[in-house]
Write an enzyme that holds these catalytic residues in place. Structure first.
Site, mmCIF file in Angstrom:
data_model
loop_
_atom_site.group_PDB
_atom_site.id
_atom_site.type_symbol
_atom_site.label_atom_id
_atom_site.label_comp_id
_atom_site.label_asym_id
_atom_site.label_seq_id
_atom_site.Cartn_x
_atom_site.Cartn_y
_atom_site.Cartn_z
ATOM 1 N N LYS A 146 -68.353 10.761 96.859
ATOM 2 C CA LYS A 146 -69.056 9.583 96.326
ATOM 3 C C LYS A 146 -69.250 9.691 94.817
ATOM 4 O O LYS A 146 -68.953 8.767 94.075
ATOM 5 C CB LYS A 146 -70.444 9.435 96.987
ATOM 6 C CG LYS A 146 -70.392 9.128 98.466
ATOM 7 C CD LYS A 146 -71.779 8.923 99.039
ATOM 8 C CE LYS A 146 -72.656 10.156 98.956
ATOM 9 N NZ LYS A 146 -72.151 11.305 99.733
ATOM 10 N N THR A 147 -69.756 10.848 94.385
ATOM 11 C CA THR A 147 -70.002 11.016 92.961
ATOM 12 C C THR A 147 -68.677 11.008 92.203
ATOM 13 O O THR A 147 -68.569 10.443 91.122
ATOM 14 C CB THR A 147 -70.788 12.318 92.698
ATOM 15 O OG1 THR A 147 -71.996 12.265 93.462
ATOM 16 C CG2 THR A 147 -71.130 12.480 91.236
ATOM 17 N N ASP A 149 -75.677 6.207 91.487
ATOM 18 C CA ASP A 149 -75.463 7.356 92.393
ATOM 19 C C ASP A 149 -76.753 7.611 93.189
ATOM 20 O O ASP A 149 -77.828 7.191 92.773
ATOM 21 C CB ASP A 149 -75.098 8.612 91.583
ATOM 22 C CG ASP A 149 -74.409 9.673 92.451
ATOM 23 O OD1 ASP A 149 -74.191 9.427 93.656
ATOM 24 O OD2 ASP A 149 -74.075 10.752 91.914
ATOM 25 N N GLU A 150 -76.658 8.297 94.310
ATOM 26 C CA GLU A 150 -77.819 8.647 95.149
ATOM 27 C C GLU A 150 -78.677 7.420 95.447
ATOM 28 O O GLU A 150 -79.909 7.457 95.369
ATOM 29 C CB GLU A 150 -78.673 9.738 94.465
ATOM 30 C CG GLU A 150 -77.904 10.978 94.045
ATOM 31 C CD GLU A 150 -77.660 11.959 95.188
ATOM 32 O OE1 GLU A 150 -78.021 11.665 96.351
ATOM 33 O OE2 GLU A 150 -77.074 13.035 94.905
ATOM 34 N N ARG A 210 -74.451 21.656 101.188
ATOM 35 C CA ARG A 210 -74.146 22.164 99.843
ATOM 36 C C ARG A 210 -73.070 23.241 99.900
ATOM 37 O O ARG A 210 -72.466 23.594 98.895
ATOM 38 C CB ARG A 210 -75.386 22.777 99.167
ATOM 39 C CG ARG A 210 -76.576 21.860 98.891
ATOM 40 C CD ARG A 210 -76.198 20.593 98.210
ATOM 41 N NE ARG A 210 -75.999 19.531 99.197
ATOM 42 C CZ ARG A 210 -75.325 18.405 98.946
ATOM 43 N NH1 ARG A 210 -74.786 18.190 97.776
ATOM 44 N NH2 ARG A 210 -75.184 17.485 99.880
ATOM 45 N N GLN A 214 -79.142 11.564 103.589
ATOM 46 C CA GLN A 214 -79.628 12.451 102.537
ATOM 47 C C GLN A 214 -80.829 11.877 101.798
ATOM 48 O O GLN A 214 -81.149 12.298 100.690
ATOM 49 C CB GLN A 214 -78.511 12.751 101.537
ATOM 50 C CG GLN A 214 -77.400 13.578 102.137
ATOM 51 C CD GLN A 214 -76.377 13.968 101.079
ATOM 52 O OE1 GLN A 214 -76.660 14.761 100.195
ATOM 53 N NE2 GLN A 214 -75.196 13.394 101.158
HETATM 54 P P1 ATP Z 1 -73.052 14.501 97.995
HETATM 55 O O1 ATP Z 1 -73.341 13.542 99.116
HETATM 56 O O2 ATP Z 1 -73.427 15.870 98.333
HETATM 57 O O3 ATP Z 1 -73.582 14.010 96.684
HETATM 58 P P2 ATP Z 1 -70.481 13.449 97.247
HETATM 59 O O4 ATP Z 1 -70.109 12.484 98.307
HETATM 60 O O5 ATP Z 1 -71.040 12.902 96.002
HETATM 61 O O6 ATP Z 1 -71.456 14.545 97.866
HETATM 62 P P3 ATP Z 1 -68.651 14.829 95.547
HETATM 63 O O7 ATP Z 1 -69.599 15.777 94.967
HETATM 64 O O8 ATP Z 1 -68.202 13.685 94.727
HETATM 65 O O9 ATP Z 1 -69.215 14.320 96.960
HETATM 66 O O10 ATP Z 1 -67.364 15.585 96.061
HETATM 67 C C1 ATP Z 1 -67.463 16.753 96.850
HETATM 68 C C2 ATP Z 1 -66.347 17.719 96.482
HETATM 69 O O11 ATP Z 1 -65.108 17.213 96.946
HETATM 70 C C3 ATP Z 1 -66.190 17.893 95.000
HETATM 71 O O12 ATP Z 1 -65.851 19.221 94.733
HETATM 72 C C4 ATP Z 1 -65.048 16.950 94.653
HETATM 73 O O13 ATP Z 1 -64.391 17.351 93.492
HETATM 74 C C5 ATP Z 1 -64.170 17.089 95.876
HETATM 75 N N1 ATP Z 1 -63.333 15.909 96.102
HETATM 76 C C6 ATP Z 1 -63.722 14.637 96.260
HETATM 77 N N2 ATP Z 1 -62.683 13.823 96.466
HETATM 78 C C7 ATP Z 1 -61.568 14.588 96.454
HETATM 79 C C8 ATP Z 1 -60.160 14.345 96.604
HETATM 80 N N3 ATP Z 1 -59.688 13.144 96.824
HETATM 81 N N4 ATP Z 1 -59.344 15.401 96.517
HETATM 82 C C9 ATP Z 1 -59.813 16.647 96.295
HETATM 83 N N5 ATP Z 1 -61.089 16.929 96.147
HETATM 84 C C10 ATP Z 1 -61.984 15.933 96.214
HETATM 85 MG MG MG Z 2 -72.879 13.144 95.028
#
Ligand code: ATP
Ligand code: MG
Length: 764
Positions: free
Chosen positions: A37-38, A224-225, A603, A255
């Site tokens: 997402k981020t 975000d969040e 995490r 979350q």
């Molecule tokens: P959270 O809910 O914990 O905030 P999130 O959904 O924001 O998580 P991110 O932190 O954006 O998730 O991504 C999680 C991990 O996966 C990061 O290390 C990111 O670089 C990796 N990632 C995300 N998308 C891809 C992709 N398409 N290919 C490879 N790695 C990815």
């Molecule tokens: Mg995130």
């Protein structure tokens, strides 16, 4: 123009790409942890900039913490270069403040308004309550500030709160008090935290021209969040997005962990209603964690009701099982974590990729000590290291003065904390004597007490605390250092000081003070303990900047972060789920605790350790604990259990013997969760006679006395003789009638006969 950089689109999966490429119109990304997402938000931001749809200052980007804002800025800059300068990127509060300063006069403030902290808020509210004759005992200011804060979180100024809405709080005068409190803030040119957003809302509502300007300026809005926004933040976003409707929010209902601060998950559901035709993208592939970690976390969160429900999968099959350790006590817990860290280090895992995530601040102490022993560098994120925390430093200062009366810095730190009437004037006089006679403050205080230099009230107060210290020094020779510390914290009023404090951090500080006593148990006597503390502090000072470090932080602070190796200690009923949370919010509280556990577990990228302890030493008293219900909610196929069954079977195995030897109460009958966090300080706690601490109670220590120090000091020269005419700063002119060392008795012309310190007297 220059070729548009698009390389950053590569590597995204289809759903992610959709969210990044469809730049216009409302978009909600609703997806589980670690699905990117981020990353999507950051890439979308870069994509909009490089497409030329908006200039940086036309983009509003909201993150949950300042740290997250810095990281996002960095990543976008990496993607598109200097094109990323000048973004409106920050937390809700930072962004709202920036807008409010530009238009402060429109809500009755000046642009340089002050932002009040909790202390100031409470003080101001108390003034208002006093004027309204509200009994603070019946209606504590803290209760009322909480009510007002919730109104602000909902974007409700006083005039919008229904008269009866607060029930009988403050005798039904809550709204009136709220109104006056706001008026006082305006008079003081100040705003509290909740005002920042609320004033923005008032500004936008009352001045459509201003709103329109921002609506036009912010062509794109990214959040975000999103699950942790409260109503006023939500309304703010909705107003700003109304014109262009280019708003993209990403979040995960599972979350949502800030309900206690007014966040409403319902905002996610409202999104589709408020922005008809909004596109909803679901990301289901988790890129962060291996399948066992993800499987266990998903299983846990399924125990919550009323979820929006999501599918999560990963192609990182295999990987290591989640290890659940049942341990004997906190010491063993810390030792296992230390061992695992060293083992991982040998496998070349970077310390930066390791984190210990705790539920409550006091838990960090045992891990910090272990890491120091092992020589492993660490940092405590979002808080101070244990021995650097205010309340710990204060408690140590008392002990330092007892051991070492000449420790001026320590004495100054606590001589009037809690407030006991030893004010500035008294301290100034002490300093003056100390300087003139070249002696420590403690001795200067004793000298002053023999005279009439101080006002009677100040003299009494100083006399009391010096007498306390004398008594405590005497005690130090007779009782254990732990008992001494308990008594001192009690009798000095320091514990009560935090018990009566309205600060939100007060309960955590009380827990830390209890943990300090637990820490002391590991040492034979006060000297050894203080020696240990100074070593620990020294190591702290040596920690190099930029070196690799293990991260220790609370679960709340870990949101959005990721680490290869994660430790989640203290999974015990009462600690996690935390008793206070369940007491205050019942089922909703429990579900929020479970989401917190989910945040913690997700995490971890490669390896997750969960630990629970069978015994906790709370305050010198052993208490048995039962494993958190969350442990049972993990599915066994993802787990590797390293629990010594003997711990719980109550028969067989060395552990059980050990337990009976120490005289612990059994698991099945002894647990009183209510007393976990709230054990009273005054109560007798040393009930178990067999515990490792009992011998220490017998330890006798030589009393530390002031006299020993005093004799080393050369006697001050006294230039006066009986009959001399002299001048005293406070009492004026007079005649010396008798001399006793450096004390003079003087017959003053106006003030009568007084005993004074020679150093304060001049020859005219
Ligand atoms: P959270 O809910 O914990 O905030 P999130 O959904 O924001 O998580 P991110 O932190 O954006 O998730 O991504 C999680 C991990 O996966 C990061 O290390 C990111 O670089 C990796 N990632 C995300 N998308 C891809 C992709 N398409 N290919 C490879 N790695 C990815
Ligand atoms: Mg995130």
């Amino acid at each position: 123009g220059a070729p548009r950089p698009t390389g950053f689109l590569e590597g995204l999966n289809e759903a992610q790409r959709e969210a990044v490429e469809n730049m216009d119109g409302p978009l909600l990304v609703l997806a589980g942890a670690g699905t990117g997402k981020t990353r999507v938000l950051t890439t979308r931001l870069a994509n909009i900039l490089s497409s030329g749809r908006a200039r940086p200052f036309q983009m509003l980007v909201v993150t949950f913490t300042n740290k997250a804002a810095r990281e996002m800025q960095e990543r976008v800059t990496n993607l598109v270069g200097p094109m990323a300068e000048g973004l409106w990127l920050g937390t809700f509060h930072a962004l709202a403040t920036k807008i409010l300063r530009r238009h402060a006069e429109l809500v009755g403030l000046q642009s340089n308004f002050t932002i009040l902290d909790t202390d100031d808020q409470i003080r101001l509210l108390k003034q208002v309550m006093e004027a309204e004759h509200i009994d603070e005992k019946r209606w504590p200011a803290r209760t009322l500030i909480h009510v007002i804060q919730r109104w602000k979180d909902k974007g409700l100024p006083p005039e919008k709160v229904g008269a009866g809405e607060a029930g009988d709080i403050a005798n039904g005068r809550a709204v009136a008090i709220y109104r006056q409190y706001q008026e006082r803030l305006t008079t003081l040119n100040a705003a509290d935290f909740g005002d920042l957003l609320m004033h923005n809302l008032t500004l936008f509502t009352n001045h459509p021209d201003v709103l329109q300007k921002y609506q036009e300026m912010f062509r794109y809005i990214l959040v975000d969040e999103y699950q942790d926004t409260n109503v006023s933040q939500y309304l703010w976003l909705r107003l700003l997005a109304q014109k262009n409707k280019n708003i993209c929010c990403v979040g995960d209902d599972d979350q949502s962990i800030y309900g206690w601060r007014g966040a409403e998950v319902g905002n996610i559901l409202k999104f589709e209603k408020d922005f008809p035709g909004a596109q909803v993208v679901r990301l289901e592939k988790n890129y962060r964690s291996t399948s066992h970690i993800l499987g266990a976390a998903s299983k846990l969160i399924q125990n919550n009701e009323g979820r929006l429900g999501k599918t999560l999968w990963t192609d990182q099959e295999g990987g290591e099982l989640v290890t659940v350790h049942g341990v004997w006590d906190g010491e063993e817990e810390a030792r296992i974590v230390g061992d695992e860290i060293e083992a991982a280090q040998k496998k070349k895992v970077s310390l930066n990729e390791m984190a210990i995530l705790v539920r409550a601040g006091f838990q960090t102490r045992e891990f910090e000590e272990r890491l120091i022993t092992l020589g492993l560098p660490y940092k405590v994120i979002g808080g101070a290291r244990f021995y650097e925390r205010e309340e710990i430093r204060d408690a140590l200062a008392y002990l330092r003065v007892i051991r070492q009366p000449a420790d001026d810095l320590a004495l100054e730190r606590i001589i009037n904390k809690p407030t006991r009437g030893v004010g500035k004037t008294t301290l100034q006089a002490m300093h003056q004597v100390a300087r003139l006679e070249n002696c420590p403050l403690s001795l200067a205080a004793l000298r002053l007490l023999e005279t009439d230099e101080l006002k009677p009230a100040g003299k009494r107060a100083l006399g009391r605390i010096m007498e306390d210290f004398r008594r405590w020094r005497e005690m130090a020779g007779v009782v254990s250092h732990i008992e001494l510390a308990e008594t001192v914290l009690d009798e000095s009023g320091y514990t009560d000081f935090w018990k009566n404090s309205k600060k939100p951090e007060a309960p955590g500080k009380l827990e830390n003070l209890k943990e300090l006593l637990v820490a002391m148990e590991e040492f034979e006597n006060l000297d050894e303990f203080m020696e240990h503390v100074s070593l620990v502090m020294d190591v702290d000072a040596q920690a190099e900047a930029g070196a690799e470090m293990i991260s220790i932080m609370t679960l709340h602070a870990a949101k959005g972060l990721e680490f290869d190796l994660v430790f989640l200690p203290g999974w015990e009923e009462g600690l996690f789920p935390h008793q206070r949370s369940m007491d205050e919010s019942g089922m909703a509280g429990l579900e929020e605790e479970r989401r917190l556990a989910y945040v913690g577990m997700t995490r971890a990228k490669k390896k997750l350790h969960i630990l629970f302890s069978a015994n906790r030493r709370i305050h010198g008293q052993w208490q048995s604990a039962i494993p958190s219900r969350f442990v049972d909610e993990l599915s066994p196929e993802h787990l590797e259990e390293r629990t010594d069954r003997g711990l719980y079977a109550g028969s067989g195995g060395g552990r059980a013997e050990e337990r009976s030897q120490y005289g612990f109460s059994g698991f099945d009958n002894g647990y009183d969760s209510g007393s976990y966090g709230n054990a009273g300080y005054g109560a007798q706690r040393r009930q178990t006679q067999g515990g490792p601490g009992w011998q220490r109670m017998q330890t006798r220590k030589k009393p530390v006395t002031l006299e020993g120090r005093a004799t080393r000091k050369p006697a001050p020269v006294n230039p006066f003789k009986v009959g001399d005419r002299c001048f005293h700063q406070k009492f004026g002119m007079g005649d010396v009638v008798s001399i006793d060392g450096d004390h003079l008795t003087i017959q003053f012309d106006k003030a009568g006969t007084k005993k004074v310190v020679a150093a304060f007297v001049e020859k005219p």
